[in-house]
Write a protein that holds these residues in place. Structure first.
Motif, short mmCIF file in Angstrom:
data_model
loop_
_atom_site.label_atom_id
_atom_site.label_comp_id
_atom_site.label_asym_id
_atom_site.label_seq_id
_atom_site.Cartn_x
_atom_site.Cartn_y
_atom_site.Cartn_z
N TYR A 170 -7.34 -5.90 -7.42
CA TYR A 170 -7.13 -4.59 -6.79
C TYR A 170 -8.28 -3.67 -7.16
O TYR A 170 -8.64 -3.56 -8.33
N TYR A 228 0.15 4.47 -7.32
CA TYR A 228 -0.17 3.10 -6.95
C TYR A 228 -0.55 2.26 -8.17
O TYR A 228 -0.12 1.11 -8.31
N PHE A 278 0.85 -1.19 0.00
CA PHE A 278 0.00 0.00 0.00
C PHE A 278 0.88 1.24 0.00
O PHE A 278 1.98 1.23 0.57
N PRO A 279 0.43 2.31 -0.65
CA PRO A 279 1.27 3.52 -0.76
C PRO A 279 1.43 4.24 0.57
O PRO A 279 0.60 4.07 1.49
N ILE A 321 -8.42 1.68 -0.95
CA ILE A 321 -7.72 0.65 -1.71
C ILE A 321 -8.03 -0.71 -1.09
O ILE A 321 -7.82 -0.92 0.10
N GLN A 359 2.48 1.13 -10.00
CA GLN A 359 3.13 -0.01 -9.34
C GLN A 359 2.40 -1.31 -9.63
O GLN A 359 3.03 -2.35 -9.85
#
Length: 209
Positions: free
Chosen positions: A170, A189, A77-78, A114, A192
């Motif tokens: 996701y 995110y 997670f960011p 998220i 990534q």
């Protein structure tokens, strides 16, 4: 090579204050699935005889086991943007911006939710986002790439992004003002996720068409 349509990520505007320790959250998010996979691996390694079955059934079972046991890296997670807060509700990590003053004095805040899940009821990304669309009365999904969809939900004043495959998904929900901090968090995110080498069993997931 994957084509990235998201750029200008403001990584410098993010800080590490209040970030979740992913190690301590592993069991919280993935424990049940990990236990099942470990049991399957132990059974396979023990040399136990399988029930009598046809050659085709045995091949199909072996292929399914191979696909399920492929290495999958979970995208961390960011980090939490400066002055934002972070909380965990179920399997969702929620990022909230500080309230602004607002024209009417009430103030508004942006929120990014998220969710990563392996429990997709065997739905692929399109099926997964369509379930969300039905629930939240959103507009039709827009295909961005392989296993990569977005949808606007005017009634909820939100937008959703879904990226993934069956059993490996996701979901990112955005509400409020899409300012620089939100842009950096969300787009950083997504980059990534779609550029990770071992994020999905299907290595084409996230490819922009």
């Amino acid at each position: 090579m994957r084509k990235l349509i998201l750029s200008g990520v403001l990584a410098g505007s993010l800080c590490l204050t209040g970030c979740v320790d992913l190690g301590s959250l592993w069991d919280h998010f993935f424990g049940g699935d990990e236990e099942a996979e470990s049991a399957a691996l132990e059974t396979a390694a023990s040399g136990q005889k399988l029930p009598a079955q046809s050659a085709d059934a045995a091949i199909a079972q072996n292929m399914e086991f191979f696909e399920q046991s492929q290495q999958i890296d979970i995208v961390p997670f960011p980090p939490v943007p400066l002055r934002w807060t972070q909380e965990i509700v179920g399997k969702t990590v929620i990022y909230k911006s500080p309230l602004d003053s607002g024209v009417d004095g009430q103030g508004t805040a942006s929120e990014v939710r998220i969710t990563y899940t392996r429990r997709t009821q065997n739905l692929d990304a399109l099926g997964f986002i369509n379930s969300y669309i039905t629930l939240h009365k959103c507009e039709a999904a827009k295909r961005i790439g392989v296993g990569f969809y977005t949808a606007a939900c005017p009634s909820a004043e939100a937008n959703v992004i879904v990226i993934g495959e069956a059993g490996n998904m996701y979901q990112i929900e955005i509400t409020g003002v899409y300012d620089r901090a939100v842009k950096a968090l969300v787009e950083g995110y997504v980059v990534q996720v779609i550029s990770g080498k071992r994020v999905f069993r299907d290595r084409n997931i996230g490819l922009i068409e």
